[in-house]
Design an enzyme around this catalytic site. Structure first.
Site, PDB file in Angstrom:
ATOM      1  CG  ASP A  35      52.168  21.501  41.065  1.00 25.25           C
ATOM      2  OD1 ASP A  35      52.276  21.232  42.141  1.00 25.25           O
ATOM      3  OD2 ASP A  35      51.702  22.136  40.148  1.00 25.25           O
ATOM      4  CB  SER A  36      54.402  25.006  41.711  1.00 27.00           C
ATOM      5  OG  SER A  36      55.489  24.594  42.037  1.00 27.00           O
TER       6      SER A  36
ATOM      7  CG  ASP B 156      51.151  22.624  36.157  1.00 33.20           C
ATOM      8  OD1 ASP B 156      51.634  22.809  35.618  1.00 33.20           O
ATOM      9  OD2 ASP B 156      51.408  22.332  37.407  1.00 33.20           O
TER      10      ASP B 156
ATOM     11  CG  ASN C   4      54.867  26.713  36.656  1.00 36.96           C
ATOM     12  OD1 ASN C   4      54.727  25.742  37.863  1.00 36.96           O
ATOM     13  ND2 ASN C   4      56.138  26.250  35.461  1.00 36.96           N
TER      14      ASN C   4
ATOM     15  CB  THR D 287      52.495  22.595  30.772  1.00 35.87           C
ATOM     16  OG1 THR D 287      54.707  22.161  31.363  1.00 35.87           O
ATOM     17  CG2 THR D 287      53.281  22.807  29.324  1.00 35.87           C
TER      18      THR D 287
END
Length: 283
Positions: free
Chosen positions: A233-234, A7, A236, A41
Site C-alpha cells: 500500500d505505501s 506487507d 516502501n 514489512t
C-alpha cells in the site's frame, strides 16, 4: 508454485494495527496449496512474528534488511554501515526528534522520545485547532506498542557494543523538519530513505529495500520473478512492485503504488489481502 509477498501496515493489518483474520486464513490456505507466502514489512522480524502468531512462513523485515526462512533462520542481513549509523544517530540527537533504532533483538528509542512527540503535537494543534488531537496521538502511539520496544538513555552505546543497526525510523509532526531530515539522509552515500506512513521517514542501507530482498528470497527458493506476487500500500513497497511479476495494490494504497499495480483489491479494513489471494489463486 508462486511466491506471494504481503506487507503488514496498511495491508494485512487493519487500521487498528491488528491482522485481518480472513487475511491470515487466506495465507494459511495458500501455503496448504503449495505456494510460499512471505511477510515483507518495514517492521522488525520479532514484531511481525508476534502480530501473525503461529504462521510458519519466511519473513522479510526492516524494509529488506533482514530475510528469514520459514523456520526463523536468518538467511541474509544488510545493516547500515556502523560509521554511517553512528553519524546518523548523532545527527538525529541534534535534531531533537523522536526516532527508533532497529537491532536484531529489539527496537530502541531515546527515553525522552514520547515527550518530544507530545510537545510537537501540542504545537501543531495550537496552530491548527481544526486538527483532532486524539486522532493524531492514536496514530503516533502505535510506535510505543511495537513488540520488543525499549527505551534507551545512550543510543550510541548500541554501536559501541557492536549491535547491527538494520533501520532508523523518524516520526515527527513537523513537516518541514521531516523534509529536511529526508533530504539530509538522501545526500549521504551509504544510506537512503523510504516511508511507510504519514509523519515517518525510514533510513536504511543503500543496498537495502524490499525489492532486492524479495529477489534474494525468490532465488533461494528457486522461484522465477515472473511467478512472484506482491500486495502492498505505501512508498516502501515501491521497490517490490517494480520487481514482481504480479503487483496488487490495496484499495487504500497511495497513488504511486496503484499506478504500478496489476490490479487493485479491497482496502485493509475490508480484508483486501484475503480477497486478493483467493481471487488470484481461485481458492
Amino acid at each position: 508454485m508462486k511466491l506471494i509477498a504481503v506487507d503488514l501496515d496498511g495491508t494485512l493489518l487493519t487500521s487498528d494495527s491488528r491482522p485481518s483474520p480472513q487475511g491470515l486464513d487466506a495465507i494459511s490456505h495458500a501455503v496448504s496449496q503449495g505456494h510460499t507466502v512471505t511477510l515483507c514489512t518495514g517492521r522488525a522480524s520479532f514484531d511481525a512474528r508476534h502480530l501473525t502468531g503461529e504462521l510458519s512462513i519466511p519473513i522479510i523485515a526492516s524494509n529488506g534488511a533482514e530475510v528469514f526462512d520459514s523456520k526463523g533462520k536468518l538467511l541474509r542481513e544488510t545493516p547500515i554501515d556502523p560509521s554511517a549509523a553512528a553519524e546518523a544517530i548523532r545527527y538525529l540527537l541534534k535534531q531533537n526528534v523522536y526516532f527508533e533504532i532497529f537491532c536484531p533483538e529489539a527496537i530502541y528509542s531515546p527515553s525522552d522520545g514520547e515527550q518530544k512527540l507530545l510537545a510537537e503535537m501540542d504545537i501543531l494543534v495550537s496552530a491548527n485547532p481544526e486538527f483532532d488531537r486524539d486522532q493524531l496521538w492514536e496514530s503516533a502511539k502505535i510506535q510505543f506498542v511495537q513488540f520488543g520496544f525499549r527505551g534507551i538513555d545512550q543510543p550510541l552505546q548500541l554501536l559501541e557494543q557492536g549491535r547491527p543497526i538494520y533501520k532508523l525510523l523518524v516520526y515527527t509532526f513537523n513537516a518541514d523538519r521531516l523534509n529536511e531530515i529526508t533530504e539530509h539522509f538522501n545526500e549521504q552515500p551509504q544510506v537512503h530513505t523510504t516511508s511507510s506512513a504519514n509523519h515517518i521517514v525510514e533510513v536504511i542501507a543503500k543496498e537495502t529495500d524490499k525489492g532486492s530482498a524479495l529477489q534474494f528470497l525468490a532465488g533461494q527458493l528457486g522461484v522465477d520473478m515472473s511467478d512472484t506476487v506482491v500486495i502492498g500500500d505505501s512508498y516502501n513497497d515501491i521497490s517490490m512492485f517494480e520487481t514482481a511479476g504480479t503487483k496488487i495494490a490495496m484499495g487504500n494504497a497511495v497513488e504511486e503504488i496503484k499506478r504500478l499495480s496489476t490490479m487493485t483489491t479491497r482496502s485493509n479494513n475490508d480484508h483486501g489481502v484475503a480477497y486478493a489471494i483467493r481471487s488470484l489463486l481461485e481458492i
